[in-house]
Write an enzyme that holds these catalytic residues in place. Structure first.
Site: not given
Lengths: 286, 287
Positions: B104, B206, B265
């Site tokens: 990730d 982010y 994921h």
């Protein structure tokens, strides 16, 4: 709101009870609000329109002071609520129509289903699902579309924090963050904090794939033939020329463009210029 | 054979103190493997692969700046700064070269470490994440939470006090199955992300993405990565499937990998055995 007496009424349509306001006399003109709003978003333009028209502004299914059924948030069903209100309940055969945000796709579905009843159509700051463009969410930039479609999660996060969440859109999707005052937000939160209102609002987004399919079917019978006015805000989160481009893919006769210094909440940010555009457009159809 | 001991350790790097898991003997000549987690996780995500890796390597699994039990500075959530934290951790331990594995957001962090220290990073393993600035829109495409997390203040305000609801959504829906994580495992991540400042730090990963893309494009102007890269994506759930390999092929010259069958994921927690079967031969063959 000098010059116009606004009456609040209710129409029991069986599976849903719609709250609507009406003002003025003359040819009927119908205003359809979007999310996270109610009829109240039209308060600044309503008096000016009511000088010339019999204006009717409902709270859509599930929102405002209308009732909140468990289902039926695809825009064909929401549009049929409005049709039943106008045609069956009020006995109106033909009318002018304006839709903002989700009120736009609702107005499109209504105009597509009753092509002779809708004399002229104005679409404000929204794209029409199924217009041939795969994505009305601007490649994910309008993240709330996909967030709202996620089952259960947005309800769980927004519950009890409705004011915080709605305020974010009012402060960030406007060009002038003071266009919608704290008192105005009180009015929106009053109904959106009621049981089931957030669920109903999210259901408008969750039905978008159904809306796309429905509109694609509808367009197989041809584009809309009545005149269409398409306007977008040119600042902030306004959709700019996207509104005109989208409407040209679904209607034959489209005019419009942008309203200057305006974000997404056009009737509250630039009521004067919007009123001028609407009056000129609808006067052409009298 | 006894399970290697996993120690909790801290490195005080002045502006940030990193918590890290450490396993395996640190004797001369024994290579080091750095394991870098993503969002919304911590170094604990490597718990199922650390014991076997530690039989062969000195294993370090830090909590990134701002996350887990590391401290939470106001700024510095671009991946170049996060990578520099890791570089300083390695220097503090007198480690000159290492293999770097990232999942990730850990994968772009490992990329930043590898482009900044091309000789020191022996090989790169990237799990279910592309590289910002790779010339595609792969990073945020189809993932609403990227755009939501990017909005200032709002996600903190909505998620605060509801961390279990929010994190639980990703843990239940991003894997191949909804039962990838036990209640205890989720509780550990929720504990870490419920600390004051942890949500902010996580969302800042982010918010720094545009900066990351600029930094990476600038770094790539000096050439792609040359060390061996293994890129694996999960084909199930919300895993990125082949996107991971495709992205890393745009930023590195020597890339192998593809998908890890059956994983979503959460590759290292869904398919730890299968991951080790790919990881160990790859690391052993790297220079």
């Amino acid at each position: 709101m000098s010059g116009a007496t606004i009456e609040h009424q209710f129409a029991d349509l069986g599976d849903v009870t719609l709250h609507y306001v009406s003002a003025g006399a003359g040819d009927p003109l119908v205003l359809l609000h979007g999310w996270p709003q109610t009829w109240y978003e039209w308060r600044h333009v309503l008096p000016g329109l009511a000088k010339h028209y019999r204006v009717i502004a409902p709270d859509l299914r599930g929102l405002g002071d209308s009732s909140r059924p468990a289902g039926g948030y695809d825009k064909a069903t929401v549009a049929n609520d409005v049709w039943r209100l106008l045609h069956d309940h009020l006995g109106i055969a033909r009318f002018f129509l304006v839709g903002h945000d989700w009120g736009g796709p609702t107005a499109f579905a209504l105009a597509g289903a009753h092509r002779d009843a809708v004399r002229r159509l104005a679409i404000l700051d929204v794209a029409i699902p199924g217009d041939g463009n795969a994505d009305i969410s601007q490649a994910g930039r309008r993240w709330h579309h996909a967030f709202h479609r996620t089952p259960d999660l947005p309800e769980a996060l927004i519950q009890g924090r409705e004011r915080l969440y709605l305020s974010w859109f009012f402060r960030n999707y406007t060009y002038r963050p003071d266009a919608i005052s704290e008192t105005d937000i009180d009015e929106y939160v009053r109904t959106y904090a009621q049981l089931g209102a957030i669920r109903a609002g999210l259901a408008y987004y969750r039905a978008v794939h159904e809306d796309v399919r429905h509109n694609e079917e509808l367009l197989k019978r041809g584009k809309l033939a009545m005149p269409v006015l398409a306007l977008g805000g040119n600042r902030s989160w306004g959709r700019r020329m996207e509104v005109l481009e989208s409407c040209r893919r679904v209607a034959e006769h489209v005019e419009g463009g942008v309203i200057e210094d305006c974000g997404h909440f056009m009737p509250e940010e630039q009521p004067g210029p919007l009123l001028e555009q609407l009056l000129a457009f609808f006067a052409g159809g009298r | 054979m006894n399970e290697p001991l996993i120690e909790h350790a801290y490195a005080d790097l002045d502006e940030v103190k990193l918590h890290y898991l450490r396993a395996g003997e640190s004797r001369a000549g024994r290579p080091a493997v750095l394991l870098v987690h993503g969002w919304p996780q911590t170094g604990a995500m490597w718990r199922k692969v650390i014991p076997e890796l530690a039989r062969h390597y000195l294993v370090l699994a830090p909590d990134l700046r701002g996350l887990g039990d590391s401290t939470r500075p106001q700024t510095g959530y671009d991946k170049r700064t996060l990578a520099n934290d890791l570089w300083r951790l390695l220097r503090s331990l007198k480690i000159r070269r290492c293999h770097a594995v990232g999942h990730d957001w850990g994968a772009p962090t490992v990329f930043a470490l590898a482009v900044a220290h091309r000789q020191a990073v022996r090989s790169v393993v990237a799990l279910d994440a592309p590289v910002p600035g790779d010339g595609s829109e792969a990073m945020a495409s189809g993932r609403w939470h990227h755009f939501f997390h990017h909005a200032p203040d709002l996600p903190e305000a909505l998620v605060a006090g509801r961390e279990a609801v929010y994190l639980g959504h990703f843990f239940r829906h991003w894997g191949a199955r909804t039962d990838v994580f036990s209640a205890e495992e989720i509780a550990e991540y929720v504990r870490a992300y419920s600390r004051p400042g942890a949500l902010r730090a996580g969302f800042n990963l982010y918010r720094a993405m545009a900066q990351d893309a600029r930094d990476n494009r600038r770094a790539l102007a000096k050439g792609k990565l040359k060390m061996p890269v293994l890129a694996l994506g999960g084909p199930e759930g919300r895993g990125r499937g082949k996107l991971a390999l495709e992205s890393w092929q745009r930023v590195a010259e020597n890339v192998q990998g593809g998908v890890l069958e059956g994983a979503g994921h959460w590759i290292a927690e869904e398919k730890p055995r299968e991951l080790l079967d790919r990881l160990l031969p790859f690391l052993a063959s790297a220079p």
